[in-house]
Design a protein around this motif. Sequence first.
Motif, PDB file in Angstrom:
ATOM      1  N   UNK B 100     -77.541 -40.665  33.107  1.00  0.00           N
ATOM      2  CA  UNK B 100     -78.041 -40.182  31.820  1.00  0.00           C
ATOM      3  C   UNK B 100     -78.864 -38.917  31.892  1.00  0.00           C
ATOM      4  N   UNK B 101     -79.030 -38.367  33.081  1.00  0.00           N
ATOM      5  CA  UNK B 101     -79.842 -37.152  33.198  1.00  0.00           C
ATOM      6  C   UNK B 101     -78.961 -35.906  33.214  1.00  0.00           C
ATOM      7  N   UNK B 102     -79.610 -34.794  33.018  1.00  0.00           N
ATOM      8  CA  UNK B 102     -78.972 -33.488  33.021  1.00  0.00           C
ATOM      9  C   UNK B 102     -79.477 -32.759  34.259  1.00  0.00           C
ATOM     10  N   UNK B 103     -78.546 -32.235  35.068  1.00  0.00           N
ATOM     11  CA  UNK B 103     -78.994 -31.510  36.267  1.00  0.00           C
ATOM     12  C   UNK B 103     -79.047 -30.020  35.971  1.00  0.00           C
ATOM     13  N   UNK B 104     -80.215 -29.432  36.185  1.00  0.00           N
ATOM     14  CA  UNK B 104     -80.424 -28.020  35.871  1.00  0.00           C
ATOM     15  C   UNK B 104     -80.816 -27.248  37.123  1.00  0.00           C
ATOM     16  N   UNK B 105     -80.203 -26.086  37.295  1.00  0.00           N
ATOM     17  CA  UNK B 105     -80.540 -25.241  38.438  1.00  0.00           C
ATOM     18  C   UNK B 105     -81.784 -24.427  38.095  1.00  0.00           C
ATOM     19  N   UNK B 106     -82.905 -25.103  38.093  1.00  0.00           N
ATOM     20  CA  UNK B 106     -84.197 -24.506  37.788  1.00  0.00           C
ATOM     21  C   UNK B 106     -85.217 -25.067  38.769  1.00  0.00           C
ATOM     22  N   UNK B 107     -86.247 -24.300  39.052  1.00  0.00           N
ATOM     23  CA  UNK B 107     -87.361 -24.840  39.825  1.00  0.00           C
ATOM     24  C   UNK B 107     -88.358 -25.477  38.854  1.00  0.00           C
ATOM     25  N   UNK B 108     -89.209 -26.328  39.404  1.00  0.00           N
ATOM     26  CA  UNK B 108     -90.199 -27.001  38.560  1.00  0.00           C
ATOM     27  C   UNK B 108     -91.527 -27.063  39.289  1.00  0.00           C
ATOM     28  N   UNK B 109     -92.609 -26.921  38.518  1.00  0.00           N
ATOM     29  CA  UNK B 109     -93.947 -27.061  39.071  1.00  0.00           C
ATOM     30  C   UNK B 109     -94.671 -28.172  38.318  1.00  0.00           C
ATOM     31  N   UNK B 110     -95.538 -28.858  39.044  1.00  0.00           N
ATOM     32  CA  UNK B 110     -96.272 -29.989  38.471  1.00  0.00           C
ATOM     33  C   UNK B 110     -97.748 -29.642  38.391  1.00  0.00           C
ATOM     34  N   UNK B 111     -98.341 -29.946  37.263  1.00  0.00           N
ATOM     35  CA  UNK B 111     -99.774 -29.728  37.106  1.00  0.00           C
ATOM     36  C   UNK B 111    -100.545 -30.810  37.854  1.00  0.00           C
ATOM     37  N   UNK B 112    -101.522 -30.387  38.659  1.00  0.00           N
ATOM     38  CA  UNK B 112    -102.373 -31.360  39.349  1.00  0.00           C
ATOM     39  C   UNK B 112    -103.362 -32.001  38.387  1.00  0.00           C
ATOM     40  N   UNK B 113    -103.536 -31.388  37.208  1.00  0.00           N
ATOM     41  CA  UNK B 113    -104.500 -31.908  36.233  1.00  0.00           C
ATOM     42  C   UNK B 113    -103.937 -33.078  35.448  1.00  0.00           C
ATOM     43  N   UNK B 114    -102.721 -32.878  34.867  1.00  0.00           N
ATOM     44  CA  UNK B 114    -102.198 -33.942  34.000  1.00  0.00           C
ATOM     45  C   UNK B 114    -100.807 -34.434  34.391  1.00  0.00           C
ATOM     46  N   UNK B 115    -100.271 -33.900  35.498  1.00  0.00           N
ATOM     47  CA  UNK B 115     -98.968 -34.372  35.967  1.00  0.00           C
ATOM     48  C   UNK B 115     -97.787 -33.843  35.174  1.00  0.00           C
ATOM     49  N   UNK B 116     -98.044 -32.981  34.193  1.00  0.00           N
ATOM     50  CA  UNK B 116     -96.930 -32.457  33.401  1.00  0.00           C
ATOM     51  C   UNK B 116     -96.167 -31.399  34.204  1.00  0.00           C
ATOM     52  N   UNK B 117     -94.956 -31.114  33.735  1.00  0.00           N
ATOM     53  CA  UNK B 117     -94.053 -30.244  34.472  1.00  0.00           C
ATOM     54  C   UNK B 117     -93.737 -28.991  33.669  1.00  0.00           C
ATOM     55  N   UNK B 118     -93.670 -27.849  34.365  1.00  0.00           N
ATOM     56  CA  UNK B 118     -93.134 -26.630  33.769  1.00  0.00           C
ATOM     57  C   UNK B 118     -91.862 -26.264  34.529  1.00  0.00           C
ATOM     58  N   UNK B 119     -90.799 -25.985  33.805  1.00  0.00           N
ATOM     59  CA  UNK B 119     -89.571 -25.505  34.421  1.00  0.00           C
ATOM     60  C   UNK B 119     -89.677 -24.005  34.593  1.00  0.00           C
ATOM     61  N   UNK B 120     -89.096 -23.490  35.647  1.00  0.00           N
ATOM     62  CA  UNK B 120     -89.229 -22.075  35.968  1.00  0.00           C
ATOM     63  C   UNK B 120     -87.843 -21.496  36.230  1.00  0.00           C
ATOM     64  N   UNK B 121     -87.504 -20.430  35.503  1.00  0.00           N
ATOM     65  CA  UNK B 121     -86.188 -19.826  35.701  1.00  0.00           C
ATOM     66  C   UNK B 121     -86.222 -18.809  36.842  1.00  0.00           C
ATOM     67  N   UNK B 122     -85.081 -18.631  37.454  1.00  0.00           N
ATOM     68  CA  UNK B 122     -84.950 -17.631  38.512  1.00  0.00           C
ATOM     69  C   UNK B 122     -85.153 -16.244  37.909  1.00  0.00           C
ATOM     70  N   UNK B 123     -85.812 -15.286  38.554  1.00  0.00           N
ATOM     71  CA  UNK B 123     -86.301 -15.307  39.922  1.00  0.00           C
ATOM     72  C   UNK B 123     -87.775 -15.676  40.076  1.00  0.00           C
ATOM     73  N   UNK B 124     -88.394 -16.234  39.036  1.00  0.00           N
ATOM     74  CA  UNK B 124     -89.821 -16.582  39.169  1.00  0.00           C
ATOM     75  C   UNK B 124     -90.018 -17.571  40.315  1.00  0.00           C
ATOM     76  N   UNK B 125     -91.029 -17.350  41.105  1.00  0.00           N
ATOM     77  CA  UNK B 125     -91.390 -18.174  42.264  1.00  0.00           C
ATOM     78  C   UNK B 125     -90.294 -18.180  43.327  1.00  0.00           C
ATOM     79  N   UNK B 126     -89.360 -17.206  43.227  1.00  0.00           N
ATOM     80  CA  UNK B 126     -88.311 -17.082  44.241  1.00  0.00           C
ATOM     81  C   UNK B 126     -88.317 -15.667  44.822  1.00  0.00           C
ATOM     82  N   UNK B 127     -88.382 -14.701  43.947  1.00  0.00           N
ATOM     83  CA  UNK B 127     -88.398 -13.299  44.378  1.00  0.00           C
ATOM     84  C   UNK B 127     -89.358 -12.517  43.486  1.00  0.00           C
ATOM     85  N   UNK B 128     -90.597 -12.312  43.932  1.00  0.00           N
ATOM     86  CA  UNK B 128     -91.170 -12.690  45.217  1.00  0.00           C
ATOM     87  C   UNK B 128     -91.380 -14.199  45.320  1.00  0.00           C
TER      88      UNK B 128
END
Lengths: 119, 253
Positions: B100-128
Amino acid sequence: MTLSERRPGSPVREWIPRLRGDLNVRQIGPEGIGWSPERADPVYLDPIATRLLPVIDGEGSIADLVHDVHSVLGVDPEIAEAQVTRVVQLLFDGGLLTDSAPVTSEATEADLFPFPPSP
Amino acid sequence: MEEIGRLVEAAPVDIELGGVGLRVASDDPGLATRLADALAEHAVGEAQPLGFMLHAPEDERGFYMVTDRSGFVLGRTRTLDQALAVTGGHLSVLVPPPEGTLRLRLRAVVSSRDGSVKLVTWPLLAAPPAVERRLEASRHRIIDRVAVDIDPLSASLRLSPVPWPALAHLDPGPGHVAPGADPRRVRALLAVAFPGAAEPTPGQVAHALAAAAIGVVDRDRLLDAAAEIASSIEARLIEIGRDNEVYDLLERT
């Protein structure tokens, strides 16, 4: 490739754009997404393209569509022509029309890596 | 190219899982041996397409580096165990996505404060590449997966945990977090844009999500899912060439 390059010798205004019958289309508020089964990537349809999509009935030429937009919406003819031509070009490039340009790259749905594609 | 060729020759670990074959090449025999042992059940004899590369530090103060097949840095770690943990996380993308999930070619970061997630599109956090200490300073960690799985109904990340015990218990170190089974709410999508671009609309976000999908079987369902997710997350833009502002943005959100 522009519409005139695709159809040399034929005025763009006379061309009758026809949507493929097997598209996946989704409307999201005033915007939309169209997807040709032959293409790996979907096409973003801005509000103008989304509004024009149902008007492209496969019978009217670009000139007819321009006339419709001008007479029904009251849009200035020059602006109407520019917008209709732009939208038809967008649909053409995205593979949404029956005689869109041939696919130049294979769909790569199994790719895990953004660049370059997986083998 | 010469270096890549040398790496592939040096210590290849060829595996197949979920119908996908990959080679992990390493210039450190110790890394390669540990990885081969951990993944022994998936080992194949034939050479597979290059997927990831592991580099040992060049000197005592250097980092282990994990890169993808194109050379984009996925992680810089102080220890061999951390490099293995990062690699294990990325290799877990070969496990089929949860139902039932959707697989996306995106990176993700997790907040240490509330555990929520931000999706990140290429090239952010990749180049640089992502800078681990800056991620930590912004109180976020990057999930070690080159693609993520999302439940469209709840807009939550649902990742299969690393299935190999020898890798699953390792800590990936600062700035990184291993994929985990706990659902995490996706809050935002971060993307690059030309200067002056307007904030993305729900239709543009849905388009970006649909374009990032991989392994799509049912496009109608995918578009429904992309529209559903787009309606419940916010989108934030970072101007091209100002990639480092991603950390400030993470800190503010």
